[in-house]
Design a protein around this motif. Structure first.
Motif, mmCIF file in Angstrom:
data_model
loop_
_atom_site.group_PDB
_atom_site.id
_atom_site.type_symbol
_atom_site.label_atom_id
_atom_site.label_comp_id
_atom_site.label_asym_id
_atom_site.label_seq_id
_atom_site.Cartn_x
_atom_site.Cartn_y
_atom_site.Cartn_z
ATOM 1 N N CYS A 295 16.174 -5.110 3.643
ATOM 2 C CA CYS A 295 15.215 -4.332 4.290
ATOM 3 C C CYS A 295 13.634 -4.732 4.052
ATOM 4 O O CYS A 295 13.403 -5.135 2.816
ATOM 5 C CB CYS A 295 15.414 -3.034 3.733
ATOM 6 N N GLU A 296 13.008 -4.912 5.095
ATOM 7 C CA GLU A 296 11.608 -5.419 5.095
ATOM 8 C C GLU A 296 10.973 -4.345 5.811
ATOM 9 O O GLU A 296 11.049 -3.703 7.048
ATOM 10 C CB GLU A 296 11.395 -6.529 5.860
ATOM 11 N N VAL A 297 9.917 -3.661 4.888
ATOM 12 C CA VAL A 297 9.196 -2.646 5.356
ATOM 13 C C VAL A 297 7.860 -3.332 5.912
ATOM 14 O O VAL A 297 7.112 -3.859 5.082
ATOM 15 C CB VAL A 297 8.740 -1.532 4.381
ATOM 16 N N LEU A 298 7.470 -3.180 7.185
ATOM 17 C CA LEU A 298 6.470 -4.039 7.864
ATOM 18 C C LEU A 298 5.087 -3.338 7.513
ATOM 19 O O LEU A 298 4.770 -2.141 7.459
ATOM 20 C CB LEU A 298 6.526 -3.864 9.447
ATOM 21 N N SER A 299 4.088 -4.325 7.404
ATOM 22 C CA SER A 299 2.695 -3.836 7.227
ATOM 23 C C SER A 299 1.898 -4.957 7.849
ATOM 24 O O SER A 299 2.289 -5.808 8.054
ATOM 25 C CB SER A 299 2.225 -4.001 5.545
ATOM 26 N N ALA B 195 0.726 -1.143 0.016
ATOM 27 C CA ALA B 195 -0.055 -0.051 -0.012
ATOM 28 C C ALA B 195 0.786 1.298 0.019
ATOM 29 O O ALA B 195 2.314 1.205 0.311
ATOM 30 C CB ALA B 195 -1.147 -0.028 1.288
ATOM 31 N N SER B 196 0.358 2.334 -0.207
ATOM 32 C CA SER B 196 1.044 3.618 -0.149
ATOM 33 C C SER B 196 1.889 4.020 0.756
ATOM 34 O O SER B 196 3.392 4.251 0.322
ATOM 35 C CB SER B 196 -0.061 4.920 -0.438
ATOM 36 N N ARG B 197 1.767 3.642 1.965
ATOM 37 C CA ARG B 197 2.541 4.280 2.959
ATOM 38 C C ARG B 197 4.130 3.123 3.036
ATOM 39 O O ARG B 197 5.054 3.642 3.281
ATOM 40 C CB ARG B 197 1.963 4.094 4.468
ATOM 41 N N PHE C 282 14.108 -3.717 9.597
ATOM 42 C CA PHE C 282 12.741 -3.829 9.950
ATOM 43 C C PHE C 282 12.472 -2.371 9.853
ATOM 44 O O PHE C 282 12.709 -1.623 10.930
ATOM 45 C CB PHE C 282 12.262 -4.571 11.131
ATOM 46 N N VAL C 283 11.560 -1.776 8.981
ATOM 47 C CA VAL C 283 11.295 -0.460 8.972
ATOM 48 C C VAL C 283 9.575 -0.413 9.058
ATOM 49 O O VAL C 283 8.801 -1.134 8.232
ATOM 50 C CB VAL C 283 11.434 0.202 7.423
ATOM 51 N N ASP C 284 9.061 0.355 10.140
ATOM 52 C CA ASP C 284 7.918 0.234 10.545
ATOM 53 C C ASP C 284 7.256 1.628 10.276
ATOM 54 O O ASP C 284 7.478 2.551 10.968
ATOM 55 C CB ASP C 284 7.441 -0.024 11.985
ATOM 56 N N PRO C 285 6.549 2.062 9.113
ATOM 57 C CA PRO C 285 6.070 3.336 8.794
ATOM 58 C C PRO C 285 4.911 3.820 9.908
ATOM 59 O O PRO C 285 4.729 4.953 10.164
ATOM 60 C CB PRO C 285 5.374 3.036 7.490
ATOM 61 N N LEU D 265 4.084 -10.357 10.587
ATOM 62 C CA LEU D 265 4.132 -11.616 11.143
ATOM 63 C C LEU D 265 5.363 -12.505 10.406
ATOM 64 O O LEU D 265 6.351 -12.944 11.007
ATOM 65 C CB LEU D 265 2.876 -12.406 11.473
ATOM 66 N N ILE D 266 5.162 -12.764 9.150
ATOM 67 C CA ILE D 266 6.041 -13.567 8.501
ATOM 68 C C ILE D 266 7.323 -12.984 8.397
ATOM 69 O O ILE D 266 8.528 -13.547 8.395
ATOM 70 C CB ILE D 266 5.472 -14.026 7.079
ATOM 71 N N ASP D 267 7.454 -11.479 8.169
ATOM 72 C CA ASP D 267 8.831 -11.159 8.149
ATOM 73 C C ASP D 267 9.559 -11.169 9.448
ATOM 74 O O ASP D 267 10.832 -11.412 9.325
ATOM 75 C CB ASP D 267 8.513 -9.536 7.963
ATOM 76 N N ARG D 268 9.072 -10.974 10.496
ATOM 77 C CA ARG D 268 9.748 -11.155 12.041
ATOM 78 C C ARG D 268 9.820 -12.541 12.447
ATOM 79 O O ARG D 268 10.457 -12.812 13.310
ATOM 80 C CB ARG D 268 8.798 -10.221 12.794
ATOM 81 N N THR D 269 9.597 -13.487 11.576
ATOM 82 C CA THR D 269 9.478 -14.856 12.109
ATOM 83 C C THR D 269 10.247 -15.623 11.258
ATOM 84 O O THR D 269 11.473 -15.597 11.178
ATOM 85 C CB THR D 269 8.092 -15.422 12.700
ATOM 86 N N ARG D 270 9.654 -16.217 10.253
ATOM 87 C CA ARG D 270 10.024 -17.440 9.243
ATOM 88 C C ARG D 270 11.073 -16.609 8.338
ATOM 89 O O ARG D 270 12.075 -17.245 8.368
ATOM 90 C CB ARG D 270 9.021 -18.135 8.647
#
Length: 201
Positions: free
Chosen positions: A111-115, A39-41, A140-143, A120-125
């Protein structure tokens, strides 16, 4: 939420090729994981990061160079198929970017941008798989929280090196040779944000 394959057989690349173009397919431990396009953010943050890093590190303009940095590369790491938001390879390991559909050489930085759909899958498996395949740095980037969490690979697991956020400039490893504007990751009205919106990155 990402959806996983319910088939009894392990997923394969043909399952990904059959997916519609408006989703992202990955294979994690034999499961097909299907996520929506950002999504946009989410797109704003990943585009701004790429814009900040491309000049000084990918091109060597105003910085040391020495990196190949790509948006959304498809990684084939043994039987895993992963698609991070951004990834970077040091040029001593990848001198030039090959003309390929996917990369079998693990990156040095991811770099994983979290949404809500992917956190969940980015931060675990996926996090564990990146470490197992030798990735040295993970962001881990959290907008929503306006934060960048920096992890470095340790002998027994990831080590949280630092957390950055809010506004202003910061030097963030492994790209700490040059400071960049953290606020540009969240603010569409910043100069970097406007450039992203206009399609310049």
């Amino acid at each position: 939420m990402p959806s996983a394959s319910t088939k009894s057989r392990p997923a394969n690349y043909e399952d990904i090729l059959r997916l519609p173009e408006n989703v992202i397919g990955e294979i994690v431990d034999g499961e097909l994981i299907v996520s929506p396009r950002p999504a946009s953010r989410h797109a704003m943050a990943s585009s701004a990061i790429g814009g900040e890093l491309a000049g000084p590190f990918h091109r060597g303009r105003g910085g040391p160079g020495g990196w190949v940095i790509l948006f959304g590369p498809e990684l084939h790491l043994d039987e895993q198929v992963l698609v991070p938001d951004l990834a970077g390879w040091r040029r001593e390991r990848m001198a030039t970017c090959p003309d390929v559909a996917y990369f079998s050489l693990a990156p040095d930085w991811v770099c994983e941008v979290l949404s809500p759909a992917t956190a969940l899958i980015d931060r675990t498996r996926k996090q564990h798989l990146y470490r197992e395949h030798g990735v040295s740095w993970l962001w881990f980037v959290d907008p929503s929280a306006r934060t960048i969490e920096v992890l470095s690979r340790g002998e027994r697991g990831w080590i949280v090196t630092d957390t950055f956020g809010g506004e202003g400039e910061a030097r963030i490893p492994p790209f700490d040779a040059v400071a960049f504007d953290i606020g540009a990751l969240w603010d569409i009205n910043s100069p970097a944000g406007q450039a992203v919106e206009e399609g310049k990155f």
